[in-house]
Every structure is written in C-alpha cells, then in structure tokens.
Enzyme design. Sequence first.
Site, PDB file in Angstrom:
ATOM      1  N   ASP A 153      35.749  53.366  53.413  1.00  0.00           N
ATOM      2  CA  ASP A 153      36.102  52.250  52.534  1.00  0.00           C
ATOM      3  C   ASP A 153      36.099  52.650  51.064  1.00  0.00           C
ATOM      4  O   ASP A 153      37.075  52.427  50.343  1.00  0.00           O
ATOM      5  CB  ASP A 153      35.122  51.096  52.722  1.00  0.00           C
ATOM      6  CG  ASP A 153      35.415  50.263  53.970  1.00  0.00           C
ATOM      7  OD1 ASP A 153      36.433  50.527  54.633  1.00  0.00           O
ATOM      8  OD2 ASP A 153      34.629  49.360  54.266  1.00  0.00           O
ATOM      9  N   ARG A 200      56.309  39.892  54.747  1.00  0.00           N
ATOM     10  CA  ARG A 200      56.494  38.581  55.369  1.00  0.00           C
ATOM     11  C   ARG A 200      56.219  37.446  54.400  1.00  0.00           C
ATOM     12  O   ARG A 200      56.800  36.356  54.535  1.00  0.00           O
ATOM     13  CB  ARG A 200      55.595  38.460  56.603  1.00  0.00           C
ATOM     14  CG  ARG A 200      56.016  39.355  57.768  1.00  0.00           C
ATOM     15  CD  ARG A 200      55.383  38.908  59.083  1.00  0.00           C
ATOM     16  NE  ARG A 200      53.937  39.005  59.057  1.00  0.00           N
ATOM     17  CZ  ARG A 200      53.250  40.087  59.426  1.00  0.00           C
ATOM     18  NH1 ARG A 200      53.906  41.193  59.803  1.00  0.00           N
ATOM     19  NH2 ARG A 200      51.932  40.089  59.405  1.00  0.00           N
ATOM     20  N   GLY A 203      45.695  44.891  49.989  1.00  0.00           N
ATOM     21  CA  GLY A 203      45.004  45.551  51.083  1.00  0.00           C
ATOM     22  C   GLY A 203      45.261  44.937  52.436  1.00  0.00           C
ATOM     23  O   GLY A 203      44.388  44.965  53.313  1.00  0.00           O
ATOM     24  N   HIS A 212      38.003  49.446  60.933  1.00  0.00           N
ATOM     25  CA  HIS A 212      37.028  49.426  59.848  1.00  0.00           C
ATOM     26  C   HIS A 212      36.639  50.867  59.522  1.00  0.00           C
ATOM     27  O   HIS A 212      37.036  51.816  60.213  1.00  0.00           O
ATOM     28  CB  HIS A 212      35.802  48.608  60.218  1.00  0.00           C
ATOM     29  CG  HIS A 212      35.989  47.128  60.017  1.00  0.00           C
ATOM     30  ND1 HIS A 212      36.220  46.575  58.774  1.00  0.00           N
ATOM     31  CD2 HIS A 212      35.986  46.089  60.903  1.00  0.00           C
ATOM     32  CE1 HIS A 212      36.348  45.266  58.902  1.00  0.00           C
ATOM     33  NE2 HIS A 212      36.222  44.946  60.175  1.00  0.00           N
ATOM     34  N   ASP A 213      35.832  51.008  58.476  1.00  0.00           N
ATOM     35  CA  ASP A 213      35.412  52.320  57.999  1.00  0.00           C
ATOM     36  C   ASP A 213      35.022  53.252  59.142  1.00  0.00           C
ATOM     37  O   ASP A 213      35.458  54.410  59.191  1.00  0.00           O
ATOM     38  CB  ASP A 213      34.232  52.118  57.039  1.00  0.00           C
ATOM     39  CG  ASP A 213      33.679  53.409  56.467  1.00  0.00           C
ATOM     40  OD1 ASP A 213      33.088  54.199  57.236  1.00  0.00           O
ATOM     41  OD2 ASP A 213      33.811  53.628  55.253  1.00  0.00           O
ATOM     42  N   ILE A 214      34.202  52.775  60.057  1.00  0.00           N
ATOM     43  CA  ILE A 214      33.701  53.622  61.141  1.00  0.00           C
ATOM     44  C   ILE A 214      34.841  54.219  61.960  1.00  0.00           C
ATOM     45  O   ILE A 214      34.782  55.373  62.388  1.00  0.00           O
ATOM     46  CB  ILE A 214      32.726  52.832  62.032  1.00  0.00           C
ATOM     47  CG1 ILE A 214      31.989  53.766  62.991  1.00  0.00           C
ATOM     48  CG2 ILE A 214      33.427  51.710  62.782  1.00  0.00           C
ATOM     49  CD1 ILE A 214      30.861  53.084  63.748  1.00  0.00           C
ATOM     50  N   ASN A 215      35.917  53.443  62.142  1.00  0.00           N
ATOM     51  CA  ASN A 215      37.056  53.923  62.915  1.00  0.00           C
ATOM     52  C   ASN A 215      37.852  54.971  62.148  1.00  0.00           C
ATOM     53  O   ASN A 215      38.297  55.977  62.715  1.00  0.00           O
ATOM     54  CB  ASN A 215      37.968  52.761  63.283  1.00  0.00           C
ATOM     55  CG  ASN A 215      37.218  51.587  63.876  1.00  0.00           C
ATOM     56  OD1 ASN A 215      37.286  50.476  63.351  1.00  0.00           O
ATOM     57  ND2 ASN A 215      36.485  51.812  64.954  1.00  0.00           N
ATOM     58  N   TYR A 216      38.021  54.726  60.850  1.00  0.00           N
ATOM     59  CA  TYR A 216      38.838  55.638  60.047  1.00  0.00           C
ATOM     60  C   TYR A 216      38.166  57.009  59.923  1.00  0.00           C
ATOM     61  O   TYR A 216      38.815  58.046  60.058  1.00  0.00           O
ATOM     62  CB  TYR A 216      39.098  55.046  58.662  1.00  0.00           C
ATOM     63  CG  TYR A 216      39.599  53.623  58.711  1.00  0.00           C
ATOM     64  CD1 TYR A 216      40.522  53.212  59.663  1.00  0.00           C
ATOM     65  CD2 TYR A 216      39.136  52.663  57.808  1.00  0.00           C
ATOM     66  CE1 TYR A 216      40.977  51.904  59.731  1.00  0.00           C
ATOM     67  CE2 TYR A 216      39.584  51.357  57.861  1.00  0.00           C
ATOM     68  CZ  TYR A 216      40.492  50.976  58.822  1.00  0.00           C
ATOM     69  OH  TYR A 216      40.922  49.680  58.889  1.00  0.00           O
ATOM     70  N   LEU A 225      50.242  31.202  49.158  1.00  0.00           N
ATOM     71  CA  LEU A 225      51.343  32.148  49.301  1.00  0.00           C
ATOM     72  C   LEU A 225      52.235  31.836  50.495  1.00  0.00           C
ATOM     73  O   LEU A 225      53.157  32.607  50.798  1.00  0.00           O
ATOM     74  CB  LEU A 225      50.793  33.574  49.389  1.00  0.00           C
ATOM     75  CG  LEU A 225      50.058  34.055  48.141  1.00  0.00           C
ATOM     76  CD1 LEU A 225      49.568  35.483  48.310  1.00  0.00           C
ATOM     77  CD2 LEU A 225      50.937  33.940  46.900  1.00  0.00           C
ATOM     78  N   LYS A 226      51.964  30.729  51.173  1.00  0.00           N
ATOM     79  CA  LYS A 226      52.893  30.226  52.177  1.00  0.00           C
ATOM     80  C   LYS A 226      53.802  29.141  51.599  1.00  0.00           C
ATOM     81  O   LYS A 226      54.683  28.625  52.286  1.00  0.00           O
ATOM     82  CB  LYS A 226      52.127  29.692  53.388  1.00  0.00           C
ATOM     83  CG  LYS A 226      51.362  30.785  54.128  1.00  0.00           C
ATOM     84  CD  LYS A 226      50.652  30.255  55.358  1.00  0.00           C
ATOM     85  CE  LYS A 226      49.915  31.382  56.086  1.00  0.00           C
ATOM     86  NZ  LYS A 226      49.199  30.876  57.292  1.00  0.00           N
TER      87      LYS A 226
END
Length: 381
Positions: free
Chosen positions: A159, A94, A86, A129-133, A64-65
Amino acid sequence: MGPLAGVKVVEFAGIGPGPMCCMLLADMGAHVIRIDRAANIGREPTEPRFDTLLRGRKNIALDLKNPQGVEAALRLCEQADILIEGFRPNVMERLGLGPEVVMARNPRIVYGRMTGWGQTGPIAHTAGHDINYIALTGALYATGSAASGPVPPLNLVGDFGGGALYMAMGALAGYIEASRSGQGQVVDTAMVEGAASLMASHFGRLASGAFIEQRESNRLDGGCHHYNTYETADGEHICIGSNEPQFYQLMLETLGLGDADLPAQADRDHWPMMRDKLAAIFRTKTRAEWTAIMEQIDVCFAPVLRMSEALDHPHNVARGTFVTIDDVPQPGPVPRFERTPGTVSMGCAHIGEHTQDVLAEWGFSTDEINALQASGAARQR
C-alpha cells in the site's frame, strides 16, 4: 508553503495508498482537494481527526452518478495539474471521468491511477489488498520466520511503499515533464509493481546465487546473528545491524566477546550457534540497560519500540519527527526542505465540509453552487 506551493491536485476519495500519496503532496505544499461521495456525508467510520492520511486538504462532496456532479468534477479537473484516483480499472471511465474525457478538457493534466494489479493483465479486474500484492512479488514469502511462515509486514510494502510513494514520485515526474512539453499523461501505478521494485536488490542477489529462498537463511531476513532482534531481561527487545566488519567487531567487544575464538562473521553454518550465544548475553540486561550501553556507539543498535513509545524517544523529540494535530500524535511532513519546509496546513476534514468553499475558490458562481446543491449533485455538510 512547501516546495509544491501552487500545484493543484484533485483527489478522488479512496482508501490507503491514494490518500497517503495526497497527504504527502499536501504536506509539501500542494493545494489538494478531495472529492468524496455525497451519499457518505455523516457516515465516516471514525472521527476524521483519527484518519490521519486525510490531513491537509479540503473535502468536497459530489454525486458522481449525477451528470451535474460529473460536470462539476470535470470543471475542477480543468484547473488541476494532477489527478489521483484509486478505483478498479474502468470505474472512472464508467463515471464519465476517464483519462480521455478529462484530458480533452485539460491536456496538461497528469492522470494518476492507483491500483493493486495495474490497469491491464489477467487479474487486473479482481479485488485485492496489500497482502495479495506483495505475495505476487516474492516479498511476502521472504518475510517471517522459519517457524511462523510468511508474516505480513503490516501494509507498509504494498500500500504505502509500493503504492503511495511510487504514485507520488510518478505524479511529480509527470508534472515536471508536462511543464516542459505542455502535455499530460496517464501514470499507471500498480502496487504489485512498486513492491517488486522495492525488491530489486534482492532479485539481483537471487540471480547471483547469494540469496537463499528459505526464511531466516539470509543476512537481512533474520538468518544471521548480527542483523537480528533479541529479547532482553525485562521481556522487551533490542535490535542490532552490525553488518560491516568494523561495527561487528565493536559489537563483539562491547559484549565481552572481542577476544573469543569465534567463527568468521559470514560463516552461515555457525549463524544459529552465534544467535544463541548473543541471545543469552542480551537476556542478561534490560532494554533500557542495553540502550544506555550501546545507543551512542557504532554497533548499529536500537531499542525495539512500540508506536506509543516512539513518540517520546529523545531523538524523535529533538528532530520533531512527530507532530500533534487535533490532539492526535502522528508523523510530521517529510522529507525536510531547507528553504521551503513542508507543513500540515489543516487537520482532517469531514466529508463535504468544504463543498461550498471549494466550488467558490475554483470559480463557481453563487448561482451555480446553489443549483448544484438543489439538484443533489453537490452537498455541503
């Protein structure tokens, strides 16, 4: 073929909630292709068959570049009903694959964007990550014991619950609306918002004063004796969820406490004492013995099983809850449809395993496929 037979989905490779969302769509019959990075061919961290979230769809490898790789991706998107990506905000822009570009080529497409924090906001650009969200929603704070502090509930809440399931629901809702209006739209799925949504009933209880913001102080967080886990004589565990009065009374009778002089079920001050009383009783028999006594009656009981044990539980076996694909046991398609049952159409593909097949199926000529491979824009494993 499943209820989503005929729905075409383009998935841009990611990890966690995006793949799970696309697994669910594929299990329900959608024709999903996964666009992976050409540079990653042969570099999978594990055998694909163990990466169970990748089942049910073919894999095409594009660079994709490379402008030709981007153009190939756009041609695939022209034919798709749903796109799932995602990446962090603005990555697709971009690459030249942002919503404006894609929807100019296919105005009916539903453009699903999966991120932790969402597309906007002061920390939208940061990694997580999941824990942060789930930490940002109150869910992590409320999970765990008073002694342990917050305990991550695997990555189920952010997640997969707050991310994959909400993305699948949003993408399908967008698809239904687009079938009526003829216009697609962006579906901005943030795991932090999905996790917050899962907490809706608890926020209602907090506002009413019924939820106490201390771990093990509420009915559903391990605070009460009648919704808890208990160790058995063999060092295993069982769980009970006898919330309703009739189930609670049956539990007491089964444990020999039916005629005892006990505090009211909802008396929070006596919950610790009642937990100790039940713990002492449950330690007198093995998990198997308690299962034999309680599994067939309405006390809301279950043995606490390891994943390896869950595979062989008679109820799961009778229902066909788990299937085996390429010698890997894993959960089967859900939910169940009476007329159009879902199925796992194929196992997990290697990166680039179906590049030529997918391009041919989606209308690329032999000369075009050869040119893409010659330029490095597309690679076949």
